[in-house]
Structure formats: structure tokens, C-alpha cells
Design an enzyme around this catalytic site. Structure first.
Site, PDB file in Angstrom:
ATOM      1  N   HIS A 184       0.788  -1.027   0.162  1.00  0.00           N
ATOM      2  CA  HIS A 184       0.235  -0.086   0.106  1.00  0.00           C
ATOM      3  C   HIS A 184       0.921   0.917  -0.077  1.00  0.00           C
ATOM      4  O   HIS A 184       0.300   2.537  -0.229  1.00  0.00           O
ATOM      5  CB  HIS A 184      -0.704   0.168   1.312  1.00  0.00           C
ATOM      6  CG  HIS A 184      -2.202  -0.906   1.322  1.00  0.00           C
ATOM      7  ND1 HIS A 184      -2.139  -2.128   1.722  1.00  0.00           N
ATOM      8  CD2 HIS A 184      -3.048  -0.534   0.664  1.00  0.00           C
ATOM      9  CE1 HIS A 184      -3.213  -2.366   1.485  1.00  0.00           C
ATOM     10  NE2 HIS A 184      -4.192  -2.477   1.077  1.00  0.00           N
ATOM     11  N   ASP A 256      -4.991  -6.211  -7.894  1.00  0.00           N
ATOM     12  CA  ASP A 256      -5.240  -5.496  -6.511  1.00  0.00           C
ATOM     13  C   ASP A 256      -4.861  -3.768  -6.735  1.00  0.00           C
ATOM     14  O   ASP A 256      -4.789  -3.357  -8.358  1.00  0.00           O
ATOM     15  CB  ASP A 256      -3.955  -5.631  -5.490  1.00  0.00           C
ATOM     16  CG  ASP A 256      -3.894  -5.605  -3.967  1.00  0.00           C
ATOM     17  OD1 ASP A 256      -4.627  -4.638  -3.452  1.00  0.00           O
ATOM     18  OD2 ASP A 256      -3.419  -5.517  -3.434  1.00  0.00           O
TER      19      ASP A 256
END
Length: 501
Positions: A184, A256
Site C-alpha cells: 500500500h 490489487d
């Protein structure tokens, strides 16, 4: 000159967007009508079963085969139960119990709940093999550190979800379990030979493919032996040669979230990341959680430009959109089956979320996963100290701990670096201390705090994260729950003899 409507619809058919708030805004519904593949639901989109049902019904009214996705892993990662914590144990607890029939039943129950709400794709299970104790983003989301065990439970989870009519999406290919960075925030690197991946990281994906998983999610990780300097999401060698060619996967390849730094920084933005993902072989592109109509339009424009200037072939995008359409058709059939069985539209249940205290089956499973090193007797009205741990972006801010389950105990919450053992001993007085944390061995100040407390006071430590190899010196007991969901908290309170009826 405007965008060719045919090209726009084609590109929209490869995108999975999101929207803010509990009600789909007009632009989100309009994009579905234009051909957008679907939306992912996050905690901000969830209030009650009735409300989620209304949202999914509104999206299906725009187009019946819209994909509605969610990250509902159980344990630490939940969207439906973000306000209370999940009543289901997560993968680490299921791996410790090590009963594949139980894993299948838990995931079938999760899938059934999703199907009733009109959700068609679960972005789960996580099938990464967590071989790095300090992994900041997988940890208790994994079934464990043994590839064979993870593979067996991966297959069971996929089967359970899809038995309930919800498409499973095994993640994060080719394996995020050996990383010590969070994709992230940055691009993690797994610098090992391909032979190591085949032995350590890939068996669970092979098992998921064999179990018929409808989707697999890519990882924003760099594996130099396969991807060079790029993340796997941009690597044809990973997505096509390895996953499709060697492992025979024929379903939908999902990225993702492209807003994650592991992809966006590597490509120079979400739009360029979309182009590179499609070129590498991805089919369904998760834009991210912070999405609006303008961002979707920018991504579409970038992909259309790539189609126009030759960076991307139309045949590749048509192939991707075709696989997404196949997934949508399969999940739409499941929604119709759920509606026929229930005698009403999927997701039309009303009322608040069911109270998870009432003999929820997940609690008994979580209790089987608890491991105790030491003695937990004699905890009469203890001082319960919960040590603050920041949530990862994957987890979100979900309540955790023993607090909701305590019958007769005072609870305080502290930051390890901002409290002293003397202050806690003074507050406890003659009472024993139960110190509760997540990933304590990684948390600044936590190990020192525990050791100093235990040196002069009866202390029981409850670890609700991935435990690693650290064990507290001097503690009366070290209790590991293998997760911080609501079910895990209840299980710990029961083991300590502190649970209210």
C-alpha cells in the site's frame, strides 16, 4: 473529438470502481449502465443488511450482470462487520485449527451472507504463505507458514465460498507472504530464485486453481527473477507465462488496487498503471477505494489513448473484457439462484446486523485456535491493558480487543511509548494485569513495557496478531489468538475466564 463510445464501453468493462457513502451516487449507477464492470464495497458503504441490499439492487437495476465485490476475509479484514469486528475467525486461526472441513464451512457461511446481500465476488481468500514474521500486511490473514497447510485450506476456502454462489478471488499472486514491506505504501521486493517460489509461495495458488477459483488477484510486489524492476501486476512473465501457462489458470485475473503505491508509483499514476496491467495480462482492474467519476474517466482516457497509439492492442482488451463478462455471467446466475431459493430478491433482508454474541458458530472455531503457554488461572477482576496498534490500510479501523466481552474487569488503553510500567502497576494495585496487543514484538516500546511490568507484577499477555518468535520474559502466561476479530476477542476472554455470559 470525443472518445469512441464503443472503445469507452470496452474499457469500462475491465474496471472495478468504488463510490463513497452508503448510497450509490448517480454517477456510480450511470457508469454501470454505460458498461462499467462493477464496484467494490468498503466499510464506508456498509451500514445494515437492508442498506447494503438496497445498494446492490440499485446497481443491478442499472445492469443485471454488474459485479459487486468486497474484501470479506473474516478475522482482521472485514467490511460487513467493520463497526464491531468479524464474528468469524480469520485464516491464521483456521490454519491453527487445521480442519479443512471447518475452513470450508466458515467460508461457505461468509459466502452465504454475501450472496443474501447481493454481493457476487469476494476478494478472498488470502492464500499467501506468511514466512516473514515481520510481514506488515499479511500476518494473520494467512493460513500459516507451511505451504502444504496453506494450500489445503486455500482449496477449502475457495470451495466454501463458491458453494455459496459467490466467486472466490485467491490473492496475492505470486505470493506476498515473504515481504517485510506493505505494498500500500511502497513496492516490496522478494528476491529469491523462481525455484523457491515454486516450493514455498506457489502451491496454494495451484491448489486454488485446482479447486476452480473463478478469480486470482495479482500482487504489487517485485520478484527480480521474474519481473525485473516492475511489480508482478505489470509482468507478463508472471501473469501469462507462469499463472496461465504453467499453472493452467483460465479464470479472471484481478489486480490489487491500482491506487496503491506499489503500482501507482511504479507506473506514474493510476491511468498508466491500468495500461501496463492490461498489457501484462490482467483482466479486471481494481481502481481503488477513493474513486469518483473523474478518476474513472481519466483511467478510461489513458487506456483509450494506449489503444490508439499502439501501446495496447484491442485484442488484448477484448480478451480481458470477455473474461470479466464470463465472470459476471456466472455470478449473475448465482444471484438468480439465491433469489429463487429465498423467494425474494437477493439482499432484501431487513433490519440491523445480527447480534454476533448469540451463539455465533464462528466463536466456537475461534476458541479452538487459542494457544496458551503458561497458567491463566487466578485472574480475579484484573486490570486489562490494551496497547494501541495502528491498523493497516487492508484492515481499516475496526474495533478489536477483549473489551466488549469482559464481565468484571477494568480496561484501559495505552500507547506503549507514552506510558510507564510504574503507572500501570499503581493503577492495578493488587490486581493482576492482562496486557493485550497486536504484533507486540514489532510495536515500538511494547516489548520493554511488557518485560518491565512482568518483572514486578503478575502479568498475562494476550497476542492478537501474528506472534512471531518473541515470548515475554517473566509473564505468567502468553496467550495467542491468531487474529483480532470479534470472535478472537471473545475466545480470549473465555480462555481467561473473563467473558460475560
Amino acid at each position: 473529438m470525443g472518445t469512441d463510445p464503443g472503445l469507452r464501453r470496452l474499457v469500462l468493462g475491465t474496471l472495478l470502481a468504488a463510490y463513497p457513502g452508503p448510497v450509490p451516487p448517480d454517477w456510480a449507477v450511470d457508469l454501470v449502465a454505460e458498461g462499467l464492470a462493477g464496484h467494490t464495497l468498503f466499510g464506508a458503504n456498509v451500514r445494515s443488511p437492508q442498506q447494503v441490499a438496497a445498494s446492490t439492487a440499485a446497481l443491478r437495476a442499472a445492469r443485471p450482470d454488474v459485479l459487486v465485490a468486497i474484501d470479506e476475509e473474516g478475522g482482521d479484514v472485514t467490511r460487513l462487520a467493520h463497526a464491531t469486528g468479524s464474528p468469524y475467525p480469520g485464516n491464521a486461526a483456521l490454519g491453527v485449527v487445521d480442519d479443512v472441513a471447518v475452513t470450508r464451512r466458515v467460508h461457505q457461511a461468509i459466502g452465504a451472507e454475501l450472496a443474501r446481500l447481493g454481493v457476487t465476488v469476494n476478494l478472498a481468500p488470502t492464500v499467501d504463505v506468511n514466512t516473514a514474521d515481520d510481514n506488515p500486511v499479511i500476518g494473520t490473514r494467512s493460513f500459516g507458514a507451511d505451504p502444504a497447510r496453506v494450500a489445503a485450506h486455500a482449496a477449502a476456502a475457495v470451495t466454501g465460498l463458491q458453494d455459496a454462489g459467490v466467486a472466490a478471488c485467491a490473492k496475492h499472486f505470486p505470493g506476498h507472504g515473504a515481504t517485510v514491506a506493505d505494498s500500500h505504501h511502497e513496492l516490496p521486493t522478494v528476491d529469491v530464485p523462481v525455484a523457491v517460489l515454486r516450493e514455498r509461495d506457489l502451491p496454494p495458488f495451484a491448489a486454488a486453481v485446482a479447486a476452480g477459483t473463478r478469480a486470482i488477484m495479482t500482487a504489487h510486489i517485485r520478484v527480480p527473477a521474474l519481473t525485473g524492476d516492475d511489480p508482478a501486476t505489470f509482468s507478463r512473465a508472471v501473469l501469462v507465462d507462469l499463472l496461465r501457462g504453467e499453472y493452467g489458470f483460465t479464470g479472471t485475473l484481478v489486480t490489487d488496487a491500482l491506487e496503491m503505491k506499489g503500482a501507482a508509483l511504479a507506473a506514474g499514476g493510476v491511468g498508466p498503471a491500468a495500461v501496463r496491467s492490461l498489457a501484462a495480462g490482467a483482466d479486471l482492474l481494481c481502481v481503488g477505494a477513493r474513486v469518483d467519476a473523474a478518476l474513472v474517466d481519466r483511467v478510461v482516457a489513458e487506456v483509450v489513448a494506449a489503444l490508439t497509439d499502439g501501446r495496447l492492442s484491442r485484442a488484448r482488451v477484448e480478451e480481458a473484457a470477455g473474461r470479466v463478462a464470463d465472470l459476471a455471467a456466472a455470478t449473475r446466475a448465482a444471484v438468480r439462484s439465491a433469489e429463487a431459493a429465498a423467494g425474494h430478491p437477493a439482499g432484501s433482508d431487513t433490519g440491523d446486523w445480527p447480534a454476533p454474541e448469540a451463539d455465533h458458530p464462528g466463536y466456537a472455531v475461534a476458541r479452538r485456535a487459542v494457544r496458551v503457554d503458561g497458567v491463566v488461572a487466578g485472574l480475579d477482576r484484573p486490570l486489562v491493558v490494551q496497547v494501541h496498534t495502528a491498523a493497516t490500510l487492508a484492515e481499516g479501523r475496526v474495533p478489536w480487543g477483549l473489551g466488549p466481552h469482559l464481565a468484571d474487569a477494568e480496561e484501559v488503553r495505552v500507547i506503549a511509548t507514552e506510558t510507564s510500567p510504574e503507572a500501570l502497576r499503581s493503577l492495578a494495585g493488587a490486581r493482576p494485569i492482562v496486557l493485550v496487543g497486536r504484533r507486540l514484538h514489532q510495536l515500538p516500546g511494547a516489548v520493554g513495557l511488557v518485560d518491565a511490568l512482568a518483572a514486578a507484577h503478575p502479568v498475562t499477555v494476550v497476542e492478537m496478531g501474528w506472534p512471531g518468535r518473541w515470548r515475554p520474559a517473566g509473564a505468567r502466561a502468553f496467550v495467542v489468538t491468531y487474529g483480532a476479530g470479534r470472535a478472537n476477542g471473545r475466545a480470549a476472554a473465555e480462555v481467561l475466564g473473563l467473558a460475560r455470559a
